[in-house]
Motif scaffolding. Structure first.
Motif, short mmCIF file in Angstrom:
data_model
loop_
_atom_site.label_atom_id
_atom_site.label_comp_id
_atom_site.label_asym_id
_atom_site.label_seq_id
_atom_site.Cartn_x
_atom_site.Cartn_y
_atom_site.Cartn_z
N THR A 99 73.59 112.49 -3.25
CA THR A 99 74.63 111.73 -2.54
C THR A 99 74.45 111.97 -1.05
O THR A 99 74.35 113.13 -0.60
CB THR A 99 76.04 112.17 -2.98
N SER A 152 74.75 106.93 -3.37
CA SER A 152 74.51 107.80 -4.53
C SER A 152 73.28 107.25 -5.21
O SER A 152 73.25 106.05 -5.56
CB SER A 152 75.72 107.74 -5.49
N SER A 195 71.54 102.88 -8.04
CA SER A 195 72.12 103.36 -6.77
C SER A 195 73.46 102.68 -6.51
O SER A 195 73.70 101.56 -6.95
CB SER A 195 71.20 103.01 -5.60
N THR A 196 74.30 103.39 -5.77
CA THR A 196 75.56 102.80 -5.30
C THR A 196 75.66 103.06 -3.81
O THR A 196 75.61 104.22 -3.37
CB THR A 196 76.77 103.44 -6.01
N MET A 197 75.74 101.99 -3.06
CA MET A 197 75.85 102.14 -1.61
C MET A 197 77.16 101.50 -1.15
O MET A 197 77.49 100.39 -1.54
CB MET A 197 74.68 101.47 -0.89
N LYS A 216 70.79 113.86 -9.17
CA LYS A 216 71.37 112.70 -8.50
C LYS A 216 71.76 113.17 -7.10
O LYS A 216 72.31 114.27 -6.95
CB LYS A 216 72.60 112.22 -9.27
N SER A 224 78.01 105.55 2.34
CA SER A 224 77.58 106.53 1.34
C SER A 224 76.56 105.90 0.41
O SER A 224 76.52 104.68 0.23
CB SER A 224 78.79 107.04 0.53
#
Lengths: 150, 145
Positions: A129, A63, A41-43, A127, A61
């Motif tokens: 977002t 992802s 994850s990317t926050m 994936k 955000s």
């Protein structure tokens, strides 16, 4: 007025105002909490000091790859979005094979002049977002910002 | 009981504005306690009686003043608590920092956070292809124009 009454009235007003403020919470915040620190994850969180030029006071955000099974899988994510969607003033969704592919929701204002938006999209690789935007920018400005991103 | 002559002397001093606090107290005490006094002195009784009444009124006013001050402090404390509550809750929900968390690793590098934010916006953004494929609802297209 009795001093004790005034005292307890002040305390009650304090508690009431704090609980009113607490009601601004969103269900999608739970998705950020659950998936934000996971592997894969990317926050991102950006606040007003770096977003002044975009009329945005808060940007978040995430992802992530939703769990294929378990209680925090797709159905939980969609349920969270649905809960916030119920409060939305503007809803724009695209469906693919009966499932939500993308969603754009304009929520009631956080406070006077501060608009709030939730954006959600799933790509072919499953994936997802999720974006939360808060600021003085309006719907048209946000849409044109999104259009210029591809 | 003080002598009449002494009281007359104090009265003269009082009207000249030269009495001390203790002398004024003596005068008040005299006019409060004396039952017999010369007629020319009894005219001053209401004056010192009035002062006594006035001083007795000061006490409740002071009491009200104290309560008022206490209320102000309570209100001030409640306001500060409210501000801290809002600031704390706002910080909890929104946070005041800029950061990016990738694979569980937090970074406060603003440039990196901005790049990742751009990627996410690109992911949810629309292309001309999306519009031509009718993937965008009509009213959203209107917003774009």
């Amino acid at each position: 007025m009795n001093q004790k009454v005034k005292y307890y009235l002040s305390i009650l007003l304090l508690l009431a105002s704090m609980s009113a403020f607490a009601q601004s919470g969103l269900y999608t915040e739970d998705i950020f909490q659950h998936y934000g620190k996971r592997h894969g994850s990317t926050m991102v969180q950006l606040s007003a000091d770096v977003l002044k030029a975009y009329d945005v006071t808060l940007y978040k955000s995430l992802s992530f790859h939703p769990e294929a099974s378990g209680p925090y899988g797709w159905s939980w994510i969609i349920a969270c979005i649905d809960q916030d969607k119920r409060r939305a003033r503007k809803i724009k969704e695209t469906m693919l094979d009966g499932s939500l592919e993308s969603g754009y929701y304009q929520l009631p204002q956080a406070r006077k002049g501060i608009n709030r938006f939730i954006l959600f999209k799933v790509n072919g690789k499953k994936k997802a977002t999720l974006i939360y935007i808060e600021g003085t920018l309006n719907s048209a400005e946000l849409v044109s910002m999104l259009f210029s991103k591809k | 009981m003080k002598s009449i002559e002494y009281i007359k002397h104090l009265l003269d001093k009082y009207f000249e504005g030269n009495t001390s606090h203790s002398e004024e107290l003596e005068l008040r005490r005299f006019f409060a306690e004396a039952k017999d006094m010369p007629a020319e002195m009894s005219v001053y009784k209401p004056l010192f009686g009035y002062i006594d009444k006035e001083s007795s009124m000061i006490k409740p006013m002071r009491h009200h003043h104290k309560l008022y001050i206490r209320y102000i402090w309570t209100a001030a404390a409640a306001s500060i608590l409210l501000l801290f509550g809002i600031a704390g809750y706002s910080g909890y929900i929104h946070g005041n920092s800029n950061y990016v968390i990738i694979n569980g690793e937090k970074s406060t590098n603003v440039q990196l956070a901005k790049e990742e934010a751009q990627k996410a916006l690109t992911d949810v953004g629309f292309s001309q292809k999306d519009i031509s494929k009718e993937l965008i609802p009509q009213d959203m297209k209107e917003d774009m124009q």
